[in-house]
Design a protein around this motif. Sequence first.
Motif, PDB file in Angstrom:
ATOM      1  N   ALA A 455      20.209  18.167  33.595  1.00  0.00           N
ATOM      2  CA  ALA A 455      19.313  18.938  34.155  1.00  0.00           C
ATOM      3  C   ALA A 455      18.007  18.361  34.064  1.00  0.00           C
ATOM      4  CB  ALA A 455      19.428  20.290  33.832  1.00  0.00           C
ATOM      5  N   SER A 456      17.474  18.037  32.961  1.00  0.00           N
ATOM      6  CA  SER A 456      16.308  17.643  32.491  1.00  0.00           C
ATOM      7  C   SER A 456      15.796  16.214  33.434  1.00  0.00           C
ATOM      8  CB  SER A 456      16.116  17.493  30.973  1.00  0.00           C
ATOM      9  OG  SER A 456      16.624  18.514  30.279  1.00  0.00           O
ATOM     10  N   LYS A 457      17.038  15.307  33.371  1.00  0.00           N
ATOM     11  CA  LYS A 457      16.717  14.239  34.000  1.00  0.00           C
ATOM     12  C   LYS A 457      16.509  14.523  35.548  1.00  0.00           C
ATOM     13  CE  LYS A 457      19.215  11.840  30.597  1.00  0.00           C
ATOM     14  NZ  LYS A 457      20.601  11.456  30.285  1.00  0.00           N
ATOM     15  N   ALA A 458      17.202  15.455  36.240  1.00  0.00           N
ATOM     16  CA  ALA A 458      17.417  15.681  37.592  1.00  0.00           C
ATOM     17  C   ALA A 458      16.068  16.206  37.864  1.00  0.00           C
ATOM     18  CB  ALA A 458      18.588  16.651  37.831  1.00  0.00           C
ATOM     19  N   PHE A 459      15.312  16.931  37.067  1.00  0.00           N
ATOM     20  CA  PHE A 459      14.194  17.948  37.603  1.00  0.00           C
ATOM     21  C   PHE A 459      12.951  16.785  37.731  1.00  0.00           C
ATOM     22  CE2 PHE A 459      10.089  19.774  36.397  1.00  0.00           C
ATOM     23  CZ  PHE A 459       9.975  20.409  37.535  1.00  0.00           C
ATOM     24  N   VAL A 460      12.853  15.676  36.573  1.00  0.00           N
ATOM     25  CA  VAL A 460      12.003  14.642  36.460  1.00  0.00           C
ATOM     26  C   VAL A 460      11.987  13.622  37.896  1.00  0.00           C
ATOM     27  CG1 VAL A 460      11.225  12.728  35.043  1.00  0.00           C
ATOM     28  CG2 VAL A 460      11.916  14.881  34.083  1.00  0.00           C
ATOM     29  N   MET A 461      13.243  13.572  38.368  1.00  0.00           N
ATOM     30  CA  MET A 461      13.866  12.571  39.281  1.00  0.00           C
ATOM     31  C   MET A 461      13.325  13.288  40.763  1.00  0.00           C
ATOM     32  SD  MET A 461      17.405  11.259  40.255  1.00  0.00           S
ATOM     33  CE  MET A 461      17.760  10.886  38.622  1.00  0.00           C
ATOM     34  N   LEU A 462      13.412  14.629  40.776  1.00  0.00           N
ATOM     35  CA  LEU A 462      12.846  15.407  41.944  1.00  0.00           C
ATOM     36  C   LEU A 462      11.878  14.812  42.911  1.00  0.00           C
ATOM     37  CD1 LEU A 462      13.960  18.821  41.514  1.00  0.00           C
ATOM     38  CD2 LEU A 462      15.036  17.633  43.008  1.00  0.00           C
ATOM     39  N   PRO A 463      10.547  14.609  42.374  1.00  0.00           N
ATOM     40  CA  PRO A 463       9.485  14.401  42.866  1.00  0.00           C
ATOM     41  C   PRO A 463       9.669  12.906  43.701  1.00  0.00           C
ATOM     42  CG  PRO A 463       8.944  14.307  40.826  1.00  0.00           C
ATOM     43  CD  PRO A 463      10.264  14.927  40.919  1.00  0.00           C
ATOM     44  N   THR A 464      10.563  12.213  43.084  1.00  0.00           N
ATOM     45  CA  THR A 464      10.569  10.674  43.718  1.00  0.00           C
ATOM     46  C   THR A 464      11.751  10.474  44.859  1.00  0.00           C
ATOM     47  OG1 THR A 464      12.746   9.995  42.206  1.00  0.00           O
ATOM     48  CG2 THR A 464      10.504   9.951  41.415  1.00  0.00           C
ATOM     49  N   LEU A 465      12.365  11.838  45.185  1.00  0.00           N
ATOM     50  CA  LEU A 465      13.383  11.721  46.399  1.00  0.00           C
ATOM     51  C   LEU A 465      12.994  12.076  47.612  1.00  0.00           C
ATOM     52  CD1 LEU A 465      16.399  13.387  44.046  1.00  0.00           C
ATOM     53  CD2 LEU A 465      15.742  10.882  44.163  1.00  0.00           C
ATOM     54  N   ASP A 466      13.720  11.696  48.616  1.00  0.00           N
ATOM     55  CA  ASP A 466      13.340  12.051  49.883  1.00  0.00           C
ATOM     56  C   ASP A 466      13.900  13.503  50.085  1.00  0.00           C
ATOM     57  OD1 ASP A 466      16.449  12.220  51.168  1.00  0.00           O
ATOM     58  OD2 ASP A 466      16.324  10.223  50.417  1.00  0.00           O
ATOM     59  N   SER A 467      13.385  14.320  51.100  1.00  0.00           N
ATOM     60  CA  SER A 467      13.608  15.606  51.223  1.00  0.00           C
ATOM     61  C   SER A 467      15.003  16.087  51.255  1.00  0.00           C
ATOM     62  CB  SER A 467      12.982  16.321  52.403  1.00  0.00           C
ATOM     63  OG  SER A 467      13.603  15.610  53.556  1.00  0.00           O
ATOM     64  N   GLU A 468      15.944  15.366  51.728  1.00  0.00           N
ATOM     65  CA  GLU A 468      17.450  15.647  51.823  1.00  0.00           C
ATOM     66  C   GLU A 468      18.157  15.589  50.584  1.00  0.00           C
ATOM     67  OE1 GLU A 468      21.372  14.276  54.253  1.00  0.00           O
ATOM     68  OE2 GLU A 468      19.741  13.626  54.841  1.00  0.00           O
ATOM     69  N   SER A 469      17.715  14.355  49.736  1.00  0.00           N
ATOM     70  CA  SER A 469      18.269  14.216  48.273  1.00  0.00           C
ATOM     71  C   SER A 469      17.763  15.137  47.582  1.00  0.00           C
ATOM     72  CB  SER A 469      17.889  12.763  48.208  1.00  0.00           C
ATOM     73  OG  SER A 469      18.659  11.792  48.792  1.00  0.00           O
ATOM     74  N   ALA A 470      16.451  15.500  47.625  1.00  0.00           N
ATOM     75  CA  ALA A 470      15.898  16.384  46.633  1.00  0.00           C
ATOM     76  C   ALA A 470      16.436  18.000  46.915  1.00  0.00           C
ATOM     77  CB  ALA A 470      14.332  16.421  47.106  1.00  0.00           C
ATOM     78  N   TYR A 471      16.663  18.305  48.041  1.00  0.00           N
ATOM     79  CA  TYR A 471      17.462  19.576  48.419  1.00  0.00           C
ATOM     80  C   TYR A 471      18.635  19.678  47.899  1.00  0.00           C
ATOM     81  CZ  TYR A 471      19.502  23.467  50.875  1.00  0.00           C
ATOM     82  OH  TYR A 471      20.200  24.456  51.333  1.00  0.00           O
ATOM     83  N   LYS A 472      19.387  18.610  47.772  1.00  0.00           N
ATOM     84  CA  LYS A 472      20.807  18.599  47.283  1.00  0.00           C
ATOM     85  C   LYS A 472      20.939  18.654  45.740  1.00  0.00           C
ATOM     86  CE  LYS A 472      25.097  15.587  47.445  1.00  0.00           C
ATOM     87  NZ  LYS A 472      25.143  15.328  45.872  1.00  0.00           N
ATOM     88  N   LEU A 473      19.755  17.993  45.229  1.00  0.00           N
ATOM     89  CA  LEU A 473      19.771  18.151  43.754  1.00  0.00           C
ATOM     90  C   LEU A 473      19.373  19.193  43.350  1.00  0.00           C
ATOM     91  CD1 LEU A 473      20.163  16.294  41.145  1.00  0.00           C
ATOM     92  CD2 LEU A 473      18.013  15.271  41.437  1.00  0.00           C
ATOM     93  N   ARG A 474      18.447  19.742  44.037  1.00  0.00           N
ATOM     94  CA  ARG A 474      17.727  21.186  43.630  1.00  0.00           C
ATOM     95  C   ARG A 474      19.072  22.258  43.743  1.00  0.00           C
ATOM     96  NH1 ARG A 474      12.460  22.492  43.169  1.00  0.00           N
ATOM     97  NH2 ARG A 474      12.748  24.513  43.756  1.00  0.00           N
ATOM     98  N   SER A 475      20.030  22.048  44.617  1.00  0.00           N
ATOM     99  CA  SER A 475      20.799  23.212  44.669  1.00  0.00           C
ATOM    100  C   SER A 475      21.918  22.743  43.476  1.00  0.00           C
ATOM    101  CB  SER A 475      21.850  22.819  45.945  1.00  0.00           C
ATOM    102  OG  SER A 475      21.056  23.024  47.126  1.00  0.00           O
ATOM    103  N   SER A 476      22.012  21.620  43.193  1.00  0.00           N
ATOM    104  CA  SER A 476      22.839  21.235  42.007  1.00  0.00           C
ATOM    105  C   SER A 476      22.302  21.993  40.842  1.00  0.00           C
ATOM    106  CB  SER A 476      23.131  19.812  41.846  1.00  0.00           C
ATOM    107  OG  SER A 476      23.767  19.342  42.902  1.00  0.00           O
ATOM    108  N   LEU A 477      20.948  22.054  40.613  1.00  0.00           N
ATOM    109  CA  LEU A 477      20.139  22.503  39.456  1.00  0.00           C
ATOM    110  C   LEU A 477      20.474  24.073  39.390  1.00  0.00           C
ATOM    111  CD1 LEU A 477      17.111  20.425  39.115  1.00  0.00           C
ATOM    112  CD2 LEU A 477      18.638  20.673  37.561  1.00  0.00           C
TER     113      LEU A 477
END
Length: 499
Positions: A455-477
């Motif tokens: 979860a920690s790594k995912a949040f740090v990664m979020l601002p580097t992702l495109d909107s679709e990938s970020a939405y998917k990862l936020r849903s996973s979080l």
Amino acid sequence: MFDMTKSKYVDYMECNNRGWLDKNRRNEKLEEDLSENATVQGGIEAGIMARGIFGDYTLIDDGSIDELASKTQLAINNHTSVICEATFKYNNNICKVDILKRNDDGSYSIYEVKGVTNPYTTASRKTMDRKYIDDIAYQYYVLTNLGINVTSNYLVYLNNEYVYDGHYDLNNLFIIENLTNAILLEFPNVESNIEKINRCINQAEEPEIIFASKTCKECPYNKHCYKVKEVPEKNSVLGLYKENKKYDYLNQGIKSFEDLRKNGIKLKPFNQRMIDSRLDNLPPFINNNELRYFLNSFKYPLYFFDFETYQNAIPKTICTRPYQQIPFQYSLHIMHEDGRLEHREYLASNYNEPRLDLIIQMINDLGNTGSIIAYNDSFEKSRIKELARDFPAYYEPLMNMLDRFKDLAEVFEKGYYYQKEISRTSIKDVLPSLFPNDPSLDYHNLDDVHKGDEASKAFVMLPTLDSESAYKLRSSLLKYCCLDTFAMVKIYQFLKSLV
């Protein structure tokens, strides 16, 4: 002949077998992705940042060891004031000095940088961890034998009291500790240590395995050693919970729960109950009075609460410290007295400063009355204290939350309930033990995020992702954190049904 480096020297000083295994059993080594290791990455960050402590510097990089050593010698010949990653080779002993500083009298000082906040063996900071002494003593040995006049040796590490204000003050971010006396005491032993290591590496038979709690737990060869010493996979002493003597038991030939019983070893209540339950196939144990008393102390509405956090070795968020846990998300299941259950959650969208909006929503969501239930609540309470310290405008409502906390893990820590499938008191061990056939409670069925560090790594990664990938990862979080608090609800309901 075997090339020695400072990291190998430190590893081999900690374990007599590591060098032999590196040479003869390399295929059995569990390779770790160092990019996933927060401690390693923290050390890299600290090492890079510390280079600027003494102003301008020359970095030795790009090339083979011999080429790097030649570049270093050229920098020394040119009287370069500060050399970073200065590379030396004496016989087959190689080292890179994090920072080599030329003093006014032409002598040199070694500065070894570590991305830690406490290089001591205890919180009292009385005894320096041996590995740091070995590390610098090895460097001092190599440089001294090459004719470099080293007159002082320092350990540089992070100051956990440093507060980032938007600009880095390197003199306060780092603590520089003079270890020259300790290094001079250890220096006479280095050559004989290297000879001993080389003899061990080159011997035909594997050295006798001696287990140690400090080194074996994270060792990439531990599975090999357990196999050689015939440590059973099931009901071994390695499965004892919070037991500091488990590796001592292995050295005594006590490997299994059966061995512990046979030798009459006295254990902590949790471990004794686990051994008795498994060896005697006992039914679940319930301390009805204690369990009922504990659960009846909960006050409705019940707020099942869990934080997710991240941390940086070098603080990047204003008003934070090195390695400070920064909350960026929470999940909250609210159980009303009539049994109604509602869910609320927060996941930051401000990646630079996730805490302020979290505080405001958390104060609103948690209300003023009712028990706040966490699992190992010391973590949540510590984060709330830090939020109150860092955001004094919200000090009172945050601090008022603390007395409302109840720790659900206490049921298992104190033995109010136990069943033989439970080997740890963590929620990820207890949950599948109580609900082995419920796929909705299985963390393995989640996408992308299955545990806290992910979860920690995912949040740090979020601002580097495109909107679709970020939405998917936020849903996973959101799904992951939601399961943490829903799991507490299910455990609470299970325990409540027993009394």
